[in-house]
Structure formats: C-alpha cells, structure tokens
Design a protein around this motif. Structure first.
Motif, PDB file in Angstrom:
ATOM      1  N   SER A 229      -2.897 -15.575   0.800  1.00 44.01           N
ATOM      2  CA  SER A 229      -3.710 -16.637   1.411  1.00 44.01           C
ATOM      3  C   SER A 229      -3.990 -16.342   2.877  1.00 44.01           C
ATOM      4  O   SER A 229      -5.114 -16.519   3.358  1.00 44.01           O
ATOM      5  CB  SER A 229      -2.999 -17.984   1.269  1.00 44.01           C
ATOM      6  N   GLU A 230      -2.977 -15.895   3.586  1.00 42.67           N
ATOM      7  CA  GLU A 230      -3.154 -15.582   5.003  1.00 42.67           C
ATOM      8  C   GLU A 230      -4.087 -14.392   5.187  1.00 42.67           C
ATOM      9  O   GLU A 230      -4.882 -14.350   6.137  1.00 42.67           O
ATOM     10  CB  GLU A 230      -1.791 -15.284   5.631  1.00 42.67           C
ATOM     11  N   ALA A 231      -3.999 -13.431   4.283  1.00 45.35           N
ATOM     12  CA  ALA A 231      -4.859 -12.250   4.391  1.00 45.35           C
ATOM     13  C   ALA A 231      -6.320 -12.586   4.133  1.00 45.35           C
ATOM     14  O   ALA A 231      -7.220 -11.946   4.685  1.00 45.35           O
ATOM     15  CB  ALA A 231      -4.386 -11.175   3.413  1.00 45.35           C
ATOM     16  N   LEU A 232      -6.562 -13.593   3.313  1.00 36.81           N
ATOM     17  CA  LEU A 232      -7.940 -13.939   2.966  1.00 36.81           C
ATOM     18  C   LEU A 232      -8.587 -14.898   3.957  1.00 36.81           C
ATOM     19  O   LEU A 232      -9.804 -15.091   3.905  1.00 36.81           O
ATOM     20  CB  LEU A 232      -7.984 -14.559   1.562  1.00 36.81           C
ATOM     21  N   LYS A 233      -7.806 -15.508   4.841  1.00 35.50           N
ATOM     22  CA  LYS A 233      -8.387 -16.465   5.784  1.00 35.50           C
ATOM     23  C   LYS A 233      -9.483 -15.862   6.656  1.00 35.50           C
ATOM     24  O   LYS A 233     -10.548 -16.463   6.825  1.00 35.50           O
ATOM     25  CB  LYS A 233      -7.284 -17.067   6.655  1.00 35.50           C
ATOM     26  N   PRO A 234      -9.290 -14.673   7.248  1.00 38.85           N
ATOM     27  CA  PRO A 234     -10.385 -14.110   8.064  1.00 38.85           C
ATOM     28  C   PRO A 234     -11.626 -13.753   7.250  1.00 38.85           C
ATOM     29  O   PRO A 234     -12.708 -13.587   7.810  1.00 38.85           O
ATOM     30  CB  PRO A 234      -9.754 -12.848   8.680  1.00 38.85           C
ATOM     31  N   LEU A 235     -11.448 -13.631   5.945  1.00 43.76           N
ATOM     32  CA  LEU A 235     -12.571 -13.225   5.094  1.00 43.76           C
ATOM     33  C   LEU A 235     -13.249 -14.406   4.411  1.00 43.76           C
ATOM     34  O   LEU A 235     -14.083 -14.198   3.519  1.00 43.76           O
ATOM     35  CB  LEU A 235     -12.074 -12.238   4.022  1.00 43.76           C
TER      36      LEU A 235
ATOM     37  N   LYS B 269      -2.224   4.963   5.350  1.00 46.63           N
ATOM     38  CA  LYS B 269      -2.303   5.008   6.812  1.00 46.63           C
ATOM     39  C   LYS B 269      -2.942   6.301   7.313  1.00 46.63           C
ATOM     40  O   LYS B 269      -3.486   6.341   8.419  1.00 46.63           O
ATOM     41  CB  LYS B 269      -0.907   4.864   7.415  1.00 46.63           C
ATOM     42  N   GLY B 270      -2.875   7.323   6.523  1.00 48.55           N
ATOM     43  CA  GLY B 270      -3.449   8.595   6.930  1.00 48.55           C
ATOM     44  C   GLY B 270      -4.938   8.714   6.693  1.00 48.55           C
ATOM     45  O   GLY B 270      -5.535   9.743   7.032  1.00 48.55           O
ATOM     46  N   TRP B 271      -5.543   7.690   6.112  1.00 51.00           N
ATOM     47  CA  TRP B 271      -6.987   7.733   5.905  1.00 51.00           C
ATOM     48  C   TRP B 271      -7.703   7.753   7.253  1.00 51.00           C
ATOM     49  O   TRP B 271      -7.321   7.016   8.176  1.00 51.00           O
ATOM     50  CB  TRP B 271      -7.452   6.514   5.114  1.00 51.00           C
TER      51      TRP B 271
ATOM     52  N   PRO C  30       0.829  -1.218   0.000  1.00 49.57           N
ATOM     53  CA  PRO C  30       0.000   0.000   0.000  1.00 49.57           C
ATOM     54  C   PRO C  30       0.857   1.259   0.000  1.00 49.57           C
ATOM     55  O   PRO C  30       1.961   1.271   0.569  1.00 49.57           O
ATOM     56  CB  PRO C  30      -0.794  -0.129   1.302  1.00 49.57           C
ATOM     57  N   PRO C  31       0.374   2.306  -0.628  1.00 46.79           N
ATOM     58  CA  PRO C  31       1.093   3.586  -0.555  1.00 46.79           C
ATOM     59  C   PRO C  31       1.127   4.112   0.880  1.00 46.79           C
ATOM     60  O   PRO C  31       0.317   3.735   1.725  1.00 46.79           O
ATOM     61  CB  PRO C  31       0.263   4.501  -1.468  1.00 46.79           C
ATOM     62  N   GLU C  32       2.075   4.994   1.133  1.00 40.42           N
ATOM     63  CA  GLU C  32       2.228   5.537   2.481  1.00 40.42           C
ATOM     64  C   GLU C  32       1.005   6.335   2.916  1.00 40.42           C
ATOM     65  O   GLU C  32       0.676   6.396   4.099  1.00 40.42           O
ATOM     66  CB  GLU C  32       3.475   6.425   2.536  1.00 40.42           C
TER      67      GLU C  32
ATOM     68  N   LEU D 200      -6.365  -0.051   9.542  1.00 36.36           N
ATOM     69  CA  LEU D 200      -6.888  -1.379   9.221  1.00 36.36           C
ATOM     70  C   LEU D 200      -6.643  -1.727   7.755  1.00 36.36           C
ATOM     71  O   LEU D 200      -6.179  -2.831   7.433  1.00 36.36           O
ATOM     72  CB  LEU D 200      -8.384  -1.431   9.532  1.00 36.36           C
ATOM     73  N   VAL D 201      -6.936  -0.787   6.870  1.00 40.79           N
ATOM     74  CA  VAL D 201      -6.730  -1.038   5.439  1.00 40.79           C
ATOM     75  C   VAL D 201      -5.253  -1.250   5.142  1.00 40.79           C
ATOM     76  O   VAL D 201      -4.874  -2.160   4.380  1.00 40.79           O
ATOM     77  CB  VAL D 201      -7.296   0.132   4.609  1.00 40.79           C
ATOM     78  N   ALA D 202      -4.396  -0.433   5.746  1.00 44.16           N
ATOM     79  CA  ALA D 202      -2.956  -0.575   5.504  1.00 44.16           C
ATOM     80  C   ALA D 202      -2.436  -1.918   6.001  1.00 44.16           C
ATOM     81  O   ALA D 202      -1.609  -2.564   5.331  1.00 44.16           O
ATOM     82  CB  ALA D 202      -2.212   0.577   6.180  1.00 44.16           C
ATOM     83  N   ARG D 203      -2.923  -2.369   7.148  1.00 42.96           N
ATOM     84  CA  ARG D 203      -2.460  -3.645   7.693  1.00 42.96           C
ATOM     85  C   ARG D 203      -2.900  -4.819   6.815  1.00 42.96           C
ATOM     86  O   ARG D 203      -2.106  -5.707   6.482  1.00 42.96           O
ATOM     87  CB  ARG D 203      -2.990  -3.811   9.118  1.00 42.96           C
ATOM     88  N   ILE D 204      -4.178  -4.811   6.430  1.00 44.82           N
ATOM     89  CA  ILE D 204      -4.680  -5.904   5.580  1.00 44.82           C
ATOM     90  C   ILE D 204      -4.018  -5.870   4.213  1.00 44.82           C
ATOM     91  O   ILE D 204      -3.641  -6.910   3.653  1.00 44.82           O
ATOM     92  CB  ILE D 204      -6.214  -5.799   5.452  1.00 44.82           C
ATOM     93  N   TRP D 205      -3.837  -4.677   3.689  1.00 43.48           N
ATOM     94  CA  TRP D 205      -3.212  -4.529   2.373  1.00 43.48           C
ATOM     95  C   TRP D 205      -1.764  -5.014   2.411  1.00 43.48           C
ATOM     96  O   TRP D 205      -1.300  -5.710   1.493  1.00 43.48           O
ATOM     97  CB  TRP D 205      -3.288  -3.065   1.961  1.00 43.48           C
ATOM     98  N   SER D 206      -1.052  -4.662   3.446  1.00 48.45           N
ATOM     99  CA  SER D 206       0.346  -5.096   3.565  1.00 48.45           C
ATOM    100  C   SER D 206       0.441  -6.615   3.675  1.00 48.45           C
ATOM    101  O   SER D 206       1.316  -7.245   3.057  1.00 48.45           O
ATOM    102  CB  SER D 206       0.995  -4.443   4.790  1.00 48.45           C
TER     103      SER D 206
END
Length: 297
Positions: free
Chosen positions: A149-155, A128-130, A123-125, A136-142
C-alpha cells in the motif's frame, strides 16, 4: 363597335404570374424534400458505420457463403442464417467467458489487496546492478515486498489514469461488440440478397465511373477481401504470440485467452485488454522473473 381583348397582352400579363407560382411551388417542394432527406439522414446516421461494416463483412465472407450454398443445394437463406449465427456464436461466447473471467480476477485481486494477501517477493540482488534504473527499481520493489500500500501511494495518479483508460477501453470494446453483432446480422441480409446487391453495386459504379464501372467494382471487392485477409493474418500472428506467452507464463485457460486475443485483434481493439489482466495475474500469483519476462514479451 366592341373592342376585342388583346390576346397577346393577356398572355404577357399572365405568364409572369404563372412563372412565379411555379417557382414558388418548386421551391417549396425542394425545401420539403431537403428537410425530409435531412431527417432521414439524422435517423440513419447512427447506423451508417454498422451498415458499411455489414457490407464489408458480406463481401469478405462471400466465398465461404457460396461454398455453403453449394453444400446446402442452393438454400441461400439457410446458408446466410447459419453463417451469421456461426460468426455471432464465435464472437459472443468468448466475450461472455472473457467478461466472467475479468470480473472474477479483478474481484479476487481487489479482495487480496485489501486483506494483504498479495505477497511480492523481495528483489534479487542483481536488480541493483541494472544501469540507470537499478537503484530506483530495487527501492520500490523492496518497499512493495514489505508494504504494498505504501509503495503504491506515489503511483496513485498513474493507477487512476490506468483505471480510467481500462474503463474507456472496455466501453469502446462493448460498443464495438454491439456494432459487430448488428453488422453480422446485416451481412446475413446482404448475403441472402447477394445477387441483387451485386447488381446494385455494379449499377452504382457504372453511374459514377462509366464504362469501367464493372472493373472498379471488381477492384473494390478484391481490395476488401485482401484487406480482410491481411487483418486476419495479423490477428492470428498476434494471438499466437500472446498464446505462447500465456502458456510459458502458466496462465490458466491459455487457450481461451488466446481465442479472445484473436477476436479482439480481428475487431481492431488490440490484444492489450486481454494481455494486461493476464500480466497483472502473473505478477500477483507467479514468479516475478516470469512475470517480468511475460511483460517484456
């Protein structure tokens, strides 16, 4: 002296028997007729919606049919056949193309996911400023950029629900497509016998409404055509907006996708089943910012 029979007494005795017999016969006839009508309704019931749509389509495109009849010098059957065939081609060809493209894209996406070939940039820097959702978006995106695969498991529940929804949408679209195929064929039959259908509709309207039956039938006809124009106008606007998004996002075959959006909007399925795969494709293959902008659009 021999006593003569009393005619009045015999008539009085036979009248109730005759009435009972007639009542029984009438009841049996009514029962059999009701049963036959019920069976006929059960047989025709699955086709009622298709027949109604066929009548609506016939009324909506009747001006085009009249122009084609004049062009063909009064050949009504040929005009109705050509018109129905033309609409069927316009409906079926893009649908076949859409099905092929969807199968190919889904297969490619699934293979790329299993092989780990789907690359998501970090994700662009500025993410995080959103406000509120930036972290949350920056963490999931990273996480998705390093381990999708790991990012999609909770979803997974949401993804499963989305998949089921897409399957239901596809099934509804398939049923709607089949219904419209038969509706166009029925519309062709109505157009072929449009004069008789017109007299029948006005006759029924007069029976129901009375002297103003003709006015009521003409009003219904004008309403159907106005609604058809409105639906077509909204469908054209939706298709144009979707097509603009396809072109800006660089989706291959933007013209075909736009035509499919138009058809999907006309049959009241909506442009969602067409746009969602395109959004997924842009996210998987294109620039993330472009994909997000396309999603918002």
């Amino acid at each position: 002296m021999k006593k003569e029979p009393d005619i009045n007494t015999n008539s009085a005795k036979s009248t109730p028997d005759e009435l009972s017999r007639k009542v029984a016969e009438t009841a049996i006839r009514i029962g059999v007729l009701t049963l036959l009508l019920f069976w006929c309704f059960q047989i025709v019931q699955p086709f009622i919606a298709t027949i109604v749509w066929g009548a609506i389509i016939a009324v909506a495109i009747h001006p085009v049919y009249r122009a084609l009849v004049d062009l063909l010098r009064g050949r009504r059957r040929l005009a109705a056949t050509l018109l129905s065939f033309g609409f069927l081609v316009l409906l079926l060809v893009p649908t076949v193309v859409l099905t092929k493209l969807l199968v190919e894209n889904v297969t490619t996406l699934a293979e790329g996911f299993h092989r780990g070939q789907i690359i998501i940039p970090p994700p662009p820097e500025g993410v995080k400023g959103w406000p509120v959702i930036g972290d949350l978006v920056a963490r999931i995106w990273s996480l998705a950029s390093t381990n999708l695969s790991e990012a999609l498991k909770p979803l997974q529940p949401q993804i499963k629900a989305l998949g089921l929804w897409l399957v239901n949408v596809a099934a509804s679209a398939g049923i709607g497509l089949i219904m419209f195929i038969f509706a166009f064929i029925i519309a062709g039959v109505f157009l072929t016998y449009s004069a008789g259908s017109h007299r029948l509709a006005h006759g029924i309207s007069k029976r129901l409404v009375g002297e103003r039956g003709d006015d009521f039938a003409n009003l219904a006809e004008a309403t159907i055509r106005s609604v058809a124009r409105g639906v077509l106008g909204v469908a054209v606007i939706q298709a144009l907006l979707a097509g603009l998004g396809f072109m800006v996002a660089g989706v291959p075959g933007a013209g075909i996708w736009t035509l499919l959006c138009l058809i999907s909007a006309v049959v009241q399925v909506g442009v969602g089943p067409i746009v969602i795969p395109a959004i997924i494709y842009v996210f998987a293959t294109g620039n993330t910012l472009t994909a997000v902008a396309f999603l918002v659009w």
